[in-house]
Design an enzyme around this catalytic site. Structure first.
Site, mmCIF file in Angstrom:
data_model
loop_
_atom_site.group_PDB
_atom_site.id
_atom_site.type_symbol
_atom_site.label_atom_id
_atom_site.label_comp_id
_atom_site.label_asym_id
_atom_site.label_seq_id
_atom_site.Cartn_x
_atom_site.Cartn_y
_atom_site.Cartn_z
ATOM 1 N N ASP A 60 9.050 6.095 2.583
ATOM 2 C CA ASP A 60 9.485 4.831 1.964
ATOM 3 C C ASP A 60 8.395 4.335 1.007
ATOM 4 O O ASP A 60 7.646 5.149 0.467
ATOM 5 C CB ASP A 60 9.848 3.822 3.059
ATOM 6 C CG ASP A 60 10.887 2.829 2.583
ATOM 7 O OD1 ASP A 60 10.623 2.142 1.586
ATOM 8 O OD2 ASP A 60 11.969 2.723 3.190
ATOM 9 N N HIS B 299 8.591 6.066 -2.090
ATOM 10 C CA HIS B 299 9.358 5.254 -3.043
ATOM 11 C C HIS B 299 8.464 4.512 -4.037
ATOM 12 O O HIS B 299 8.925 3.644 -4.753
ATOM 13 C CB HIS B 299 10.247 4.260 -2.290
ATOM 14 C CG HIS B 299 11.310 4.912 -1.454
ATOM 15 N ND1 HIS B 299 12.186 4.204 -0.671
ATOM 16 C CD2 HIS B 299 11.642 6.215 -1.296
ATOM 17 C CE1 HIS B 299 13.006 5.050 -0.057
ATOM 18 N NE2 HIS B 299 12.690 6.278 -0.410
#
Ligand SMILES: *[C@@H]1O[C@H](CO)[C@@H](O)[C@H](O)[C@H]1NC(C)=O
Ligand SMILES: *[C@@H]1O[C@H](CO)[C@@H](O)[C@H](O)[C@H]1NC(C)=O
Ligand SMILES: *[C@@H]1O[C@H](CO)[C@@H](O)[C@H](O)[C@H]1NC(C)=O
Ligand SMILES: *[C@@H]1O[C@H](CO)[C@@H](O)[C@H](O)[C@H]1NC(C)=O
Ligand SMILES: *[C@@H]1O[C@H](CO)[C@@H](O)[C@H](O)[C@H]1NC(C)=O
Length: 316
Positions: A216, A239
Site C-alpha cells: 500500500d 502505492h
C-alpha cells in the site's frame, strides 16, 4: 602484552557497563528466545521494570528470535528517557488474527525521549491478508498494525525493520519532534493495507534513509501533519507517497509544511499524491514541496485527486 590486553579489556568492560546501565534484558525476565514460546509477558515485564526504574533506562532484546503474543504494551510515562535495543533480534507476531484483541501488535505509547534501535518485527501477515475485514477502509480497523507509536515525543527510531505486517507497518501518532532513520519495510506488492509509515497529528518529524517495499502507501500523511521532512527514501513496490486521504471526517486540521526531497520511487502505482474524499468535509493542505524525486516505472507519477472514492464506497 598481557597487561595491555587486560587494560584494554577493562576499559571495554567499563564502557559496556556504562552503556547498559539501566537496561533490563528480556531474557533476565524469562524470555526463551526459541522463536516458539510466547515471550510477550517477559517483554512486558522487562518494560514495566525499566519504565519504573531510575532514569535513563530501557529494555534490550539480545540477538535471537522471539515469539511475542499481543498485547505488547510498552507504555509510559516513564521516569526518564527510555531505550529499546533490539539489534540482531527478530520478533515474530503470531499469524492468527484471533489472538489480537486490538488494532496493534506492539504498542509504544506516552514515552518521552525514546531511542529505539534495531530489530526486525515480523507480523507474519501472509494468512491474514486473505481476510477482507478491512476492505478499503482508510481508518484503522481491528487488524493489527505492527508497531504503533503514540504520543512519543522527542524520540529517535533507527535501524528498525518491519516485515509482513497484517495491516499498516508503523503508525506514528502525535510524536512531535521525532526522527525515524534507516527504517526498512518489507512486504509483497499484493499485501493489502500494509502502509509503510503512517503519520498523523504530529509536528516536526524527519524520516531519512528509509527503504520501503510494501503493498500500500509507502508513507501516508493524515490530518494535522505539520513540518514533516522526508529525505532519501526509496519506495516500491507500493502505492507511492500519499498525503491523505483527507476530508473523510469533519473538523480535520490542516496539513502543511511538508518536504519530500531526494526520494526514489521504483515500480509504484503512484508517485506523489494528494487525495481527498469526494463530497467531503472542508480542510486544507498547503506548503507542500516535492523536490528531486526520481521515478522509475511509476504508473501515475503525480496525482492530485479531490474525488477519492475507493471501491465506490462514498455517497456522491
Ligand atoms: C497497557 O498499559 C497501560 C499502563 O500500564 C494500561 O493502562 C493499559 O490498559 C494496557 N493496555 C493493554 C491493552 O494491556
Ligand atoms: C542495523 O540492523 C542490522 C540487523 O539487525 C544489523 O546487522 C546492523 O548492524 C545494524 N546497523 C546499525 C548501524 O545499527
Ligand atoms: C527535540 O528532541 C530532542 C531529543 O530529545 C531534544 O534534545 C530537543 O530539545 C527537542 N526539541 C524541541 C523543540 O522540543
Ligand atoms: C528535521 O530536519 C530539519 C532540517 O534539517 C531540522 O531543522 C529539524 O531540527 C529536524 N527535526 C528533528 C526532529 O530532528
Ligand atoms: C540524494 O541522496 C543520495 C543518496 O541517497 C545522494 O547521493 C545524493 O547526493 C542526494 N542528492 C541531493 C541533491 O541531495
Amino acid at each position: 602484552m598481557d597487561n595491555i590486553r587486560a587494560i584494554c579489556c577493562f576499559f571495554l568492560m567499563a564502557l559496556v557497563a556504562r552503556n547498559h546501565a539501566g537496561l533490563v534484558d528480556i531474557k533476565a525476565k524469562g524470555a526463551k528466545g526459541d522463536g516458539k514460546t510466547d515471550d510477550g509477558p517477559a517483554i512486558n515485564n522487562a518494560w514495566k521494570e525499566a519504565c519504573a526504574g531510575a532514569a535513563p533506562s530501557g529494555i534490550v532484546f539480545p540477538p535471537g528470535t522471539y515469539m511475542a503474543f499481543p498485547p505488547i504494551n510498552l507504555t509510559g510515562p516513564c521516569k526518564g528517557p527510555m531505550e529499546i535495543k533490539a539489534t540482531g533480534a527478530t520478533i515474530k507476531a503470531p499469524p492468527e488474527l484471533e489472538k489480537f484483541k486490538t488494532g496493534t501488535w506492539i504498542s509504544i505509547m506516552y514515552v518521552d525521549r525514546l531511542t529505539m534501535t534495531g530489530g526486525t518485527f515480523d507480523g507474519q501477515g501472509q494468512e491474514s491478508w486473505k481476510n477482507k475485514k478491512c476492505g478499503d477502509k482508510q481508518t484503522s480497523c481491528d487488524i493489527p498494525a505492527n508497531i504503533n507509536f503514540g504520543f512519543c515525543k522527542h524520540s529517535l527510531i533507527k535501524n528498525v525493520t518491519s516485515v509482513n505486517s497484517k495491516y499498516f507497518h508503523i503508525i506514528v501518532l502525535r510524536c512531535d519532534n521525532t526522527t525515524l532513520e534507516h527504517i526498512t519495510i518489507n512486504a509483497p506488492k499484493n499485501s493489502p493495507n500494509t502502509d509503510g509509515i503512517h503519520l498523523s497529528r504530529l509536528i516536526g518529524v524527519n524520516i531519512t534513509n528509509a527503504n520501503i517495499k510494501t503493498g500500500d502507501d509507502c508513507i501516508s500523511f493524515s490530518e494535522r501533519s505539520e513540518n514533516v521532512r522526508v529525505e532519501k527514501v526509496t519506495c516500491g513496490p507500493g502505492h507511492g507517497i500519499s498525503i491523505g486521504s483527507l476530508g473523510k471526517n469533519p473538523n480535520e486540521r490542516p496539513v502543511h509544511g511538508i518536504w519530500i526531497k531526494n526520494c526514489t520511487l521504483i515500480g509504484t502505482d503512484n508517485g506523489v499524491r494528494i487525495k481527498s474524499w469526494a463530497a467531503a468535509h472542508p480542510g486544507s493542505v498547503n506548503d507542500v514541496h516535492f523536490e528531486e524525486i526520481i521515478m522509475e516505472k511509476v504508473a501515475n507519477p503525480i496525482v492530485i485527486d479531490q474525488n477519492y472514492c475507493p471501491a465506490k464506497s462514498c455517497k456522491v
